[in-house]
Design a protein around this motif. Structure first.
Motif, PDB file in Angstrom:
ATOM      1  N   THR A  23     -63.370 -10.514  41.422  1.00  0.00           N
ATOM      2  CA  THR A  23     -63.467 -11.870  41.572  1.00  0.00           C
ATOM      3  C   THR A  23     -63.718 -12.275  42.681  1.00  0.00           C
ATOM      4  N   HIS A  24     -63.530 -11.595  43.886  1.00  0.00           N
ATOM      5  CA  HIS A  24     -63.472 -12.030  45.075  1.00  0.00           C
ATOM      6  C   HIS A  24     -64.675 -11.621  45.885  1.00  0.00           C
ATOM      7  N   GLU A  25     -65.436 -12.643  46.483  1.00  0.00           N
ATOM      8  CA  GLU A  25     -66.681 -12.329  47.071  1.00  0.00           C
ATOM      9  C   GLU A  25     -66.295 -11.768  48.452  1.00  0.00           C
ATOM     10  N   GLY A  26     -66.701 -10.525  48.661  1.00  0.00           N
ATOM     11  CA  GLY A  26     -66.868  -9.897  49.996  1.00  0.00           C
ATOM     12  C   GLY A  26     -65.443  -9.048  50.094  1.00  0.00           C
ATOM     13  N   ILE A  27     -65.121  -8.744  51.327  1.00  0.00           N
ATOM     14  CA  ILE A  27     -64.119  -7.963  51.578  1.00  0.00           C
ATOM     15  C   ILE A  27     -62.786  -8.853  51.620  1.00  0.00           C
ATOM     16  N   CYS A  28     -61.796  -8.320  50.666  1.00  0.00           N
ATOM     17  CA  CYS A  28     -60.475  -9.249  50.411  1.00  0.00           C
ATOM     18  C   CYS A  28     -59.414  -8.426  51.366  1.00  0.00           C
ATOM     19  N   PRO A  29     -58.857  -9.281  52.317  1.00  0.00           N
ATOM     20  CA  PRO A  29     -57.625  -8.908  53.006  1.00  0.00           C
ATOM     21  C   PRO A  29     -56.414  -8.751  51.948  1.00  0.00           C
ATOM     22  N   SER A  30     -55.488  -7.814  52.251  1.00  0.00           N
ATOM     23  CA  SER A  30     -54.398  -7.462  51.585  1.00  0.00           C
ATOM     24  C   SER A  30     -53.258  -8.511  51.550  1.00  0.00           C
ATOM     25  N   SER A  31     -53.401  -9.485  52.466  1.00  0.00           N
ATOM     26  CA  SER A  31     -52.556 -10.566  52.709  1.00  0.00           C
ATOM     27  C   SER A  31     -52.851 -11.491  51.827  1.00  0.00           C
ATOM     28  N   VAL A  32     -54.157 -11.829  51.340  1.00  0.00           N
ATOM     29  CA  VAL A  32     -54.846 -12.563  50.534  1.00  0.00           C
ATOM     30  C   VAL A  32     -54.403 -12.119  48.850  1.00  0.00           C
ATOM     31  N   MET A  33     -54.569 -11.108  48.890  1.00  0.00           N
ATOM     32  CA  MET A  33     -54.156 -10.398  47.363  1.00  0.00           C
ATOM     33  C   MET A  33     -52.624 -10.464  47.337  1.00  0.00           C
ATOM     34  N   ALA A  34     -52.036 -10.095  48.233  1.00  0.00           N
ATOM     35  CA  ALA A  34     -50.278 -10.020  48.133  1.00  0.00           C
ATOM     36  C   ALA A  34     -49.919 -11.213  47.570  1.00  0.00           C
ATOM     37  N   LYS A  35     -50.494 -12.223  48.363  1.00  0.00           N
ATOM     38  CA  LYS A  35     -49.871 -13.763  47.977  1.00  0.00           C
ATOM     39  C   LYS A  35     -50.366 -14.281  46.563  1.00  0.00           C
ATOM     40  N   LYS A  36     -51.649 -13.762  46.029  1.00  0.00           N
ATOM     41  CA  LYS A  36     -51.877 -14.254  44.879  1.00  0.00           C
ATOM     42  C   LYS A  36     -50.932 -13.308  43.937  1.00  0.00           C
ATOM     43  N   LEU A  37     -50.410 -12.106  44.083  1.00  0.00           N
ATOM     44  CA  LEU A  37     -50.004 -11.483  43.481  1.00  0.00           C
ATOM     45  C   LEU A  37     -48.175 -11.297  43.413  1.00  0.00           C
ATOM     46  N   GLY A  38     -47.945 -12.186  44.664  1.00  0.00           N
ATOM     47  CA  GLY A  38     -46.531 -12.137  44.842  1.00  0.00           C
ATOM     48  C   GLY A  38     -45.845 -11.022  45.388  1.00  0.00           C
ATOM     49  N   PHE A  39     -46.402 -10.223  45.936  1.00  0.00           N
ATOM     50  CA  PHE A  39     -46.042  -8.945  46.660  1.00  0.00           C
ATOM     51  C   PHE A  39     -46.011  -8.799  48.162  1.00  0.00           C
ATOM     52  N   GLN A  40     -45.302  -8.201  48.780  1.00  0.00           N
ATOM     53  CA  GLN A  40     -45.427  -7.977  50.227  1.00  0.00           C
ATOM     54  C   GLN A  40     -46.787  -7.405  50.408  1.00  0.00           C
ATOM     55  N   SER A  41     -47.595  -7.640  51.325  1.00  0.00           N
ATOM     56  CA  SER A  41     -48.723  -6.811  51.766  1.00  0.00           C
ATOM     57  C   SER A  41     -48.549  -5.423  51.968  1.00  0.00           C
ATOM     58  N   THR A  42     -47.418  -5.010  52.624  1.00  0.00           N
ATOM     59  CA  THR A  42     -47.457  -3.636  52.827  1.00  0.00           C
ATOM     60  C   THR A  42     -47.151  -3.007  51.815  1.00  0.00           C
ATOM     61  N   PHE A  43     -46.423  -3.372  50.665  1.00  0.00           N
ATOM     62  CA  PHE A  43     -46.195  -2.906  49.348  1.00  0.00           C
ATOM     63  C   PHE A  43     -47.327  -2.474  48.874  1.00  0.00           C
ATOM     64  N   LEU A  44     -48.206  -3.482  48.831  1.00  0.00           N
ATOM     65  CA  LEU A  44     -49.498  -3.507  47.930  1.00  0.00           C
ATOM     66  C   LEU A  44     -50.527  -2.701  48.722  1.00  0.00           C
ATOM     67  N   ARG A  45     -50.274  -2.534  50.035  1.00  0.00           N
ATOM     68  CA  ARG A  45     -51.137  -1.422  50.528  1.00  0.00           C
ATOM     69  C   ARG A  45     -50.842  -0.202  50.204  1.00  0.00           C
ATOM     70  N   LYS A  46     -49.575   0.144  49.880  1.00  0.00           N
ATOM     71  CA  LYS A  46     -49.131   1.556  49.344  1.00  0.00           C
ATOM     72  C   LYS A  46     -49.990   1.867  48.066  1.00  0.00           C
ATOM     73  N   VAL A  47     -50.001   0.795  47.260  1.00  0.00           N
ATOM     74  CA  VAL A  47     -50.729   1.032  45.952  1.00  0.00           C
ATOM     75  C   VAL A  47     -52.208   1.407  46.099  1.00  0.00           C
ATOM     76  N   LEU A  48     -52.602   0.318  47.005  1.00  0.00           N
ATOM     77  CA  LEU A  48     -54.117   0.471  47.220  1.00  0.00           C
ATOM     78  C   LEU A  48     -54.604   1.922  47.810  1.00  0.00           C
ATOM     79  N   THR A  49     -53.851   2.549  48.663  1.00  0.00           N
ATOM     80  CA  THR A  49     -54.214   3.691  49.211  1.00  0.00           C
ATOM     81  C   THR A  49     -54.487   4.756  48.073  1.00  0.00           C
ATOM     82  N   HIS A  50     -53.847   4.714  47.121  1.00  0.00           N
ATOM     83  CA  HIS A  50     -54.187   5.587  45.674  1.00  0.00           C
ATOM     84  C   HIS A  50     -55.543   5.130  45.262  1.00  0.00           C
ATOM     85  N   LEU A  51     -55.839   4.022  45.189  1.00  0.00           N
ATOM     86  CA  LEU A  51     -57.300   3.826  44.815  1.00  0.00           C
ATOM     87  C   LEU A  51     -58.529   4.051  45.382  1.00  0.00           C
TER      88      LEU A  51
END
Length: 140
Positions: A23-51
């Motif tokens: 639902t995000h236009e263009g590239i979405c920084p992990s910090s934006v996603m982390a804020k929306k999800l209520g997680f730290q961006s470093t943890f989120l990036r660990k999950v995203l690495t698998h994807l």
């Protein structure tokens, strides 16, 4: 090499991150996603690495970096996300049959078969659902 995870909460977080990316236009920084999800961006990036490794999303490094879908939402099956994480579907200890004191080998085998069969049912259901299905339910 990225190790596979065994925490089922990573699967839910991965799905939520994919919804944000869809639902995000263009590239979405992990910090934006982390804020929306209520997680730290470093943890989120660990999950995203698998994807990223599974070619479901792509990562752009650098100052203007972030993440974007590498496939259309219709092409991303929920089973594909599951396999990217290879998360254990059931909580640790679910149908734990390692205790030789409680169960004879045939019973242990039967319980292991049941656990595997249950996982098969769930994966079969996830194969039928896509990220687009989640987006459609979210919008209706």
């Amino acid at each position: 090499m990225v190790e596979k995870v065994s925490n089922t909460s990573w699967y839910g977080l991965a799905l939520q991150a994919l919804i944000i990316l869809a639902t995000h236009e263009g590239i979405c920084p992990s910090s934006v996603m982390a804020k929306k999800l209520g997680f730290q961006s470093t943890f989120l990036r660990k999950v995203l690495t698998h994807l990223v490794k599974a070619d479901i999303i792509q990562a752009k490094e650098g100052r203007d970096g972030g993440y974007s879908l590498n496939k259309s939402p219709e092409e991303i099956t929920l089973a594909g996300v599951y396999h990217a994480l290879t998360a254990e579907l059931f909580p640790k200890g679910f149908l734990n049959v390692q205790s030789k004191e409680c169960f004879a080998p045939p019973t242990q085998d039967a319980l292991c078969d049941l656990r595997d069969e249950m996982e098969g049912w769930i994966i079969e259901g996830l194969e039928k659902k896509t990220l687009a299905d989640l987006l459609n339910k979210r919008l209706s």
